[in-house]
Design a protein around this motif. Structure first.
Motif, PDB file in Angstrom:
ATOM      1  N   ALA A 158     -51.376 -88.781 -33.986  1.00 16.44           N
ATOM      2  CA  ALA A 158     -52.083 -88.400 -35.206  1.00 16.44           C
ATOM      3  C   ALA A 158     -52.807 -87.071 -35.073  1.00 16.44           C
ATOM      4  N   SER A 159     -53.079 -86.645 -33.846  1.00 18.28           N
ATOM      5  CA  SER A 159     -53.859 -85.422 -33.626  1.00 18.28           C
ATOM      6  C   SER A 159     -52.998 -84.176 -33.506  1.00 18.28           C
ATOM      7  N   ILE A 160     -51.758 -84.323 -33.035  1.00 17.70           N
ATOM      8  CA  ILE A 160     -50.906 -83.157 -32.796  1.00 17.70           C
ATOM      9  C   ILE A 160     -50.253 -82.717 -34.097  1.00 17.70           C
ATOM     10  N   PRO A 161     -50.413 -81.453 -34.505  1.00 16.43           N
ATOM     11  CA  PRO A 161     -49.709 -80.967 -35.707  1.00 16.43           C
ATOM     12  C   PRO A 161     -48.195 -81.041 -35.516  1.00 16.43           C
ATOM     13  N   THR A 162     -47.496 -81.307 -36.590  1.00 11.39           N
ATOM     14  CA  THR A 162     -46.044 -81.495 -36.508  1.00 11.39           C
ATOM     15  C   THR A 162     -45.336 -80.247 -36.021  1.00 11.39           C
ATOM     16  N   PHE A 163     -45.769 -79.074 -36.498  1.00 11.82           N
ATOM     17  CA  PHE A 163     -45.073 -77.843 -36.101  1.00 11.82           C
ATOM     18  C   PHE A 163     -45.282 -77.557 -34.621  1.00 11.82           C
ATOM     19  N   TRP A 164     -46.490 -77.858 -34.099  1.00 19.05           N
ATOM     20  CA  TRP A 164     -46.754 -77.620 -32.680  1.00 19.05           C
ATOM     21  C   TRP A 164     -45.970 -78.584 -31.809  1.00 19.05           C
ATOM     22  N   LEU A 165     -45.876 -79.838 -32.253  1.00 22.93           N
ATOM     23  CA  LEU A 165     -45.071 -80.816 -31.525  1.00 22.93           C
ATOM     24  C   LEU A 165     -43.613 -80.390 -31.498  1.00 22.93           C
ATOM     25  N   GLY A 166     -43.124 -79.867 -32.622  1.00 22.14           N
ATOM     26  CA  GLY A 166     -41.754 -79.378 -32.653  1.00 22.14           C
ATOM     27  C   GLY A 166     -41.526 -78.236 -31.681  1.00 22.14           C
ATOM     28  N   LEU A 168     -43.258 -77.676 -28.925  1.00 19.43           N
ATOM     29  CA  LEU A 168     -43.323 -78.237 -27.572  1.00 19.43           C
ATOM     30  C   LEU A 168     -41.999 -78.878 -27.176  1.00 19.43           C
ATOM     31  N   LEU A 169     -41.393 -79.623 -28.106  1.00 19.50           N
ATOM     32  CA  LEU A 169     -40.108 -80.256 -27.815  1.00 19.50           C
ATOM     33  C   LEU A 169     -39.017 -79.219 -27.588  1.00 19.50           C
ATOM     34  N   ILE A 170     -39.033 -78.144 -28.362  1.00 22.80           N
ATOM     35  CA  ILE A 170     -38.054 -77.073 -28.173  1.00 22.80           C
ATOM     36  C   ILE A 170     -38.225 -76.434 -26.799  1.00 22.80           C
ATOM     37  N   ASP A 171     -39.479 -76.151 -26.425  1.00 23.97           N
ATOM     38  CA  ASP A 171     -39.753 -75.502 -25.135  1.00 23.97           C
ATOM     39  C   ASP A 171     -39.313 -76.385 -23.966  1.00 23.97           C
ATOM     40  N   LEU A 172     -39.547 -77.705 -24.083  1.00 25.03           N
ATOM     41  CA  LEU A 172     -39.230 -78.593 -22.959  1.00 25.03           C
ATOM     42  C   LEU A 172     -37.741 -78.920 -22.884  1.00 25.03           C
ATOM     43  N   HIS A 178     -32.549 -77.418 -21.102  1.00 27.04           N
ATOM     44  CA  HIS A 178     -31.239 -77.108 -21.691  1.00 27.04           C
ATOM     45  C   HIS A 178     -30.448 -78.374 -22.030  1.00 27.04           C
ATOM     46  N   TRP A 179     -31.142 -79.421 -22.437  1.00 27.78           N
ATOM     47  CA  TRP A 179     -30.473 -80.664 -22.796  1.00 27.78           C
ATOM     48  C   TRP A 179     -30.007 -80.686 -24.241  1.00 27.78           C
ATOM     49  N   LEU A 180     -30.795 -80.094 -25.116  1.00 28.28           N
ATOM     50  CA  LEU A 180     -30.519 -80.167 -26.544  1.00 28.28           C
ATOM     51  C   LEU A 180     -30.647 -78.782 -27.164  1.00 28.28           C
ATOM     52  N   PRO A 181     -29.956 -78.536 -28.281  1.00 26.36           N
ATOM     53  CA  PRO A 181     -30.056 -77.224 -28.942  1.00 26.36           C
ATOM     54  C   PRO A 181     -31.427 -77.027 -29.581  1.00 26.36           C
ATOM     55  N   ALA A 182     -31.845 -75.778 -29.653  1.00 21.52           N
ATOM     56  CA  ALA A 182     -33.156 -75.449 -30.237  1.00 21.52           C
ATOM     57  C   ALA A 182     -33.082 -75.348 -31.749  1.00 21.52           C
ATOM     58  N   VAL A 183     -31.962 -74.837 -32.281  1.00 19.31           N
ATOM     59  CA  VAL A 183     -31.831 -74.652 -33.724  1.00 19.31           C
ATOM     60  C   VAL A 183     -30.442 -75.114 -34.153  1.00 19.31           C
ATOM     61  N   ILE A 192     -31.781 -84.529 -33.098  1.00 21.21           N
ATOM     62  CA  ILE A 192     -32.539 -85.389 -32.185  1.00 21.21           C
ATOM     63  C   ILE A 192     -33.981 -84.930 -32.052  1.00 21.21           C
ATOM     64  N   LEU A 193     -34.198 -83.666 -31.713  1.00 17.61           N
ATOM     65  CA  LEU A 193     -35.559 -83.166 -31.528  1.00 17.61           C
ATOM     66  C   LEU A 193     -36.379 -83.194 -32.822  1.00 17.61           C
ATOM     67  N   PRO A 194     -35.859 -82.696 -33.945  1.00 21.77           N
ATOM     68  CA  PRO A 194     -36.669 -82.779 -35.172  1.00 21.77           C
ATOM     69  C   PRO A 194     -36.951 -84.210 -35.610  1.00 21.77           C
ATOM     70  N   SER A 195     -36.015 -85.124 -35.376  1.00 19.89           N
ATOM     71  CA  SER A 195     -36.252 -86.520 -35.746  1.00 19.89           C
ATOM     72  C   SER A 195     -37.373 -87.124 -34.910  1.00 19.89           C
ATOM     73  N   PHE A 196     -37.388 -86.826 -33.612  1.00 13.36           N
ATOM     74  CA  PHE A 196     -38.469 -87.315 -32.764  1.00 13.36           C
ATOM     75  C   PHE A 196     -39.803 -86.682 -33.154  1.00 13.36           C
ATOM     76  N   ALA A 197     -39.790 -85.412 -33.501  1.00 14.22           N
ATOM     77  CA  ALA A 197     -41.032 -84.748 -33.897  1.00 14.22           C
ATOM     78  C   ALA A 197     -41.623 -85.395 -35.146  1.00 14.22           C
ATOM     79  N   LEU A 198     -40.777 -85.677 -36.141  1.00 10.31           N
ATOM     80  CA  LEU A 198     -41.263 -86.334 -37.358  1.00 10.31           C
ATOM     81  C   LEU A 198     -41.686 -87.776 -37.087  1.00 10.31           C
ATOM     82  N   ALA A 199     -40.910 -88.491 -36.285  1.00 11.20           N
ATOM     83  CA  ALA A 199     -41.220 -89.900 -36.022  1.00 11.20           C
ATOM     84  C   ALA A 199     -42.549 -90.056 -35.296  1.00 11.20           C
ATOM     85  N   ILE A 200     -42.799 -89.211 -34.306  1.00 11.70           N
ATOM     86  CA  ILE A 200     -44.055 -89.296 -33.562  1.00 11.70           C
ATOM     87  C   ILE A 200     -45.237 -88.972 -34.462  1.00 11.70           C
TER      88      ILE A 200
END
Length: 329
Positions: A158-166, A168-172, A178-183, A192-200
């Motif tokens: 609830a504390s992490i902004p969605t854009f910042w979480l996104g 962070l997921l891209i950076d990691l 290099h597991w998943l595409p950034a864009v 996968i990454l945007p779905s996890f960012a929204l779900a969290i």
């Protein structure tokens, strides 16, 4: 007032039909208000669509060219004439043409909505999984370390902004591992990454609501009575506790789906997904008013349909709601 068993089913059926007709009537009124709001937003929006269009097509723009295009686009007409023209086209399911591409707004929206629906569907699916796992474990082991971990996860999400979480997921997962595409979509892997960012970002309030609802329902007298009759815990949980606990979750879910669509706008821009949110941002940047109006109207329709689905689910999860309304009539 007590109704006989003979007339109650008829009244219930009549009430269900009248309820649906009333809700559809409210939906028509809502859509008219949304169309009025979308028209008003365009009228008060800063900038000049004609000037923006000419600057795209030409380097040197004269005042005469701008005025001629404004006249051709009907921008110099009185506001009431603009509104009647807009509503006349809307009743014919004509949302106009995009100044960015020259294609119809319906075509542009139909190209963008599938990506948004995929993103929203996958993120909601992950949200349901997260809520079911964390909420059930937190309620089953209330006060334990699992419950505290769940509470910490809710506070973090609830504390992490969605854009910042996104980011962070891209950076990691994209830049470092290099597991998943950034864009982009990348054959579905890009979701996968945007779905996890929204779900969290969505899950935390539902986890707490589901946990508390499970605990409250488990303390009810009819649950104790079921246990005293020797009914297995699995049957009690699936048929009584779980079903009764879903009502507040469905309520908040219906209200929050609008924020899911709003959050998808940011996520689509960050991850470069060709969805409705990215299309809306580009339309605002280029002052493509037809796209903006179509976006606002389509979001209004979606929110109405979501709320209608939530109301219908009430009558499945708790038929007593419809019965009580029928008795009052």
């Amino acid at each position: 007032m007590n109704l006989s068993s003979r007339w109650l089913p008829r009244i219930w059926t009549w009430h269900s039909n009248s309820w649906l007709i009333r809700r559809l009537g409210e939906g028509m009124l809502l859509l008219w208000i949304v169309s009025l709001v979308s028209f008003g937003i365009v009228q008060v929006a800063p900038g000049d669509a004609a000037l923006s269009l000419l600057r795209v097509d030409s380097v040197a723009v004269t005042i005469e060219q701008v005025e001629a295009l404004r006249q051709e686009m009907g921008m110099n007409d009185p506001i009431y004439k603009k509104y009647f023209h807009y509503m006349g086209k809307l009743l014919q399911l004509d949302l106009g043409e995009s100044i960015m591409t020259g294609r119809s707004v319906v075509t542009e929206l139909s190209r963008s909505f599938p990506t948004t629906f995929l993103l929203a569907g996958s993120s909601l699916g992950l949200t349901v999984m997260i809520v079911a796992i964390f909420g059930s474990l937190s309620a089953r082991y209330a006060g334990s370390g699992i419950d505290k971990f769940s509470t910490g996860f809710c506070l973090m999400g609830a504390s992490i902004p969605t854009f910042w979480l996104g980011l962070l997921l891209i950076d990691l997962f994209a830049v470092r591992l290099h597991w998943l595409p950034a864009v982009g979509m990348a054959n579905g892997k890009g979701l996968i990454l945007p779905s996890f960012a929204l779900a969290i970002a969505i899950a935390p309030p539902f986890i707490k609501i589901f946990r508390n609802s499970l605990l409250d329902c488990a303390r009810q007298e009819f649950i104790r009575a079921a246990r005293s009759r020797g009914i297995s815990e699995r049957v009690i949980f699936m048929r009584h506790i779980l079903k009764g606990s879903l009502i507040p979750v469905v309520t908040i879910l219906g209200v929050s789906l609008g924020s899911v669509l709003g959050g998808s706008v940011v996520i689509e821009v960050i991850f470069g997904l060709p969805g409705i949110g990215k299309l809306a941002i580009e339309a605002v940047t280029r002052r493509d008013y037809a796209i903006i109006q179509g976006f606002v109207l389509s979001i209004g329709i979606l929110i109405f349909l979501i709320n209608l689905a939530v109301d219908v689910s009430y009558r499945y999860l708790n038929p007593a709601i419809s019965l009580k309304e029928a008795e009052r009539r």
